[in-house]
Design a protein around this motif. Sequence first.
Motif, short mmCIF file in Angstrom:
data_model
loop_
_atom_site.label_atom_id
_atom_site.label_comp_id
_atom_site.label_asym_id
_atom_site.label_seq_id
_atom_site.Cartn_x
_atom_site.Cartn_y
_atom_site.Cartn_z
N SER A 465 69.58 67.90 71.02
CA SER A 465 70.37 67.14 70.05
C SER A 465 71.76 66.98 70.64
O SER A 465 72.45 67.97 70.87
N VAL A 472 68.68 62.20 69.98
CA VAL A 472 67.83 63.21 70.59
C VAL A 472 67.51 62.70 72.00
O VAL A 472 67.02 61.59 72.17
N ILE A 497 67.14 71.43 66.32
CA ILE A 497 65.93 70.79 66.83
C ILE A 497 64.94 71.88 67.25
O ILE A 497 65.33 72.94 67.72
N VAL A 507 63.81 67.48 63.89
CA VAL A 507 65.25 67.44 64.12
C VAL A 507 65.97 67.17 62.80
O VAL A 507 65.50 66.39 61.96
#
Length: 566
Positions: A465, A472, A497, A507
Amino acid sequence: MAESSDEQAAMQHYLVCGTEDCQKNGQFYCNACHQPLCEQCRNEHQKSPSAKNHEIVLYRHRKHQLPVEICQDHPKRNVDMFCRECKTPLCSKCSTMKEHRGHEFDDLEDIYAEKYTLWQGEFSKIQKYFLPTSNDLKTDIEEDVTQIKKIMESIRASMKVEAECLKNLVDEVTSENIQHTHTMEKSLLEMLKSQETTYDDYIAYLWKMSDNFQEYFSITNQKLLFQSKTLKIQPVPETTKPVPPVCIAGQFNRDDVTKLLSRVNVPNTKPEKRKIQPMEAVTTHMKPTDKQLEQSTDKSGVKQTLSLSSSVTKVRELSVPGVDNAHHVSVDTSGRFWVSNSSGNLVQTDLQGNPLQKIQTSSTYRGYHTATQDRDLIYTDRDKIYRISPDQQITEFIKIGDCKPFSVHSSRINGDILVGMLGKVTRYNQAGKEIQNIQSNIKGEKLYSYPCYITENINRDICTSDWGENAVVVVNNSGQHRFFYTGQGSSFKPFGICTDVLGHILVCDDVSKSVHLLDQDGGFLSIILSIQQGIHSPRGLCVDDENNLYVGQYGTNTVTVHKYLQ
């Protein structure tokens, strides 16, 4: 306060059932209709007479729909057939033309799906076997390089010691020979000194004799001269000249010295080939794929399945004393977990919420700790990484240097340590040696800004992240960029995440205040937790060995535990 329309839209399940007016999770897929279906609609679809022969599979096993391609000869038709004889794709109207009369045709979508699956399988082999195996062989070579350097350095040291010994022996023998010359010189000089004394005595004798003769010459009485005995002179003493010593030159050359000393030679041995594990052996020991999990069978022969549940159930809620915000969660294998906040407080608690350990760090970053398979905890503090054993022994593990670490993750596959830093991700082995540094893609474009949370998927993808990129960022095990995920709305702010046993990526999104579920290729599947489930500001995520999802939130020390797989 009422949610905006954008936020409400962002909290919906974007991968919804394709049935009209149905908003449930579309976890199944009809390959004939090319649409996702929820569990209820799947059952109804299978009961429909018109769809009884339709193939329905899990969404991640779907047959990929043939891309639309307009026929050049018939612009109002799509290319959807394949002529076996001509080896060319065409539309249904082309198949009626005289040049294709009597030819056999295949459904182009079936060929596409078959080829897609084939190439996907080959791609999987690259990711799961060829790249890891090649990297292992490269590591093996690097270890050989280190070993060869050590061996050669040892040989050189041994040669120097041996040469020094030979030099000492030469010095010793030379010293003895020189001492012998002194002894010989002394003996010869003593002999010459003795001869010199002999002649000194003889000369004295001659002077005495000379005096006697002088005396007789001076006698006036000649009678005495005639009456005296005739004086007879003793002969000159004989002596010998010394035989001088001769130095016999040493009989040696470079080859003689070479024979005295050791030398390096390569044994006449056939090199051993590096061991390459067969693909079958590697894939057998890999973590199970989705298909393997779905087809696994217990001892009673009952088929076991593991898939997304149609709903998420909260099974536990814990308050963790000592932290004001549950920014990050790490679960170890003993039913205990660690929670940290942005003030450097790191607390271990059991599943009943009883505090067990507390550590004060100076870290203000987010995903700065991780649990290992050995139940150790690894955490960052300033420019160092520490390890805590189950018996609470703390040791310095890695010293980073100038670049401070933001996030850390211990691989559940091989124990490697992944560390997110400013503009890069670095991999260390279990001994703390740096073995990989990832910063940019093949075009030289930077991948990372602030990778504040990091994890690893079952296919060894590295998932982060990144606050600076608002995305991401996912790369494969070799550091090659795979994809970015930037959310479902106009903005996206990723936090915690993690991944699960099925390869899903989970996430937190601070914009939609929800938890997104992705497949391992970055495809959005659903929002599994949102305000409707009591989630307001999700920050930390972690999945334990029993597939429970732990969620920490901002503004509270509460950690909730959820079931989302069945």
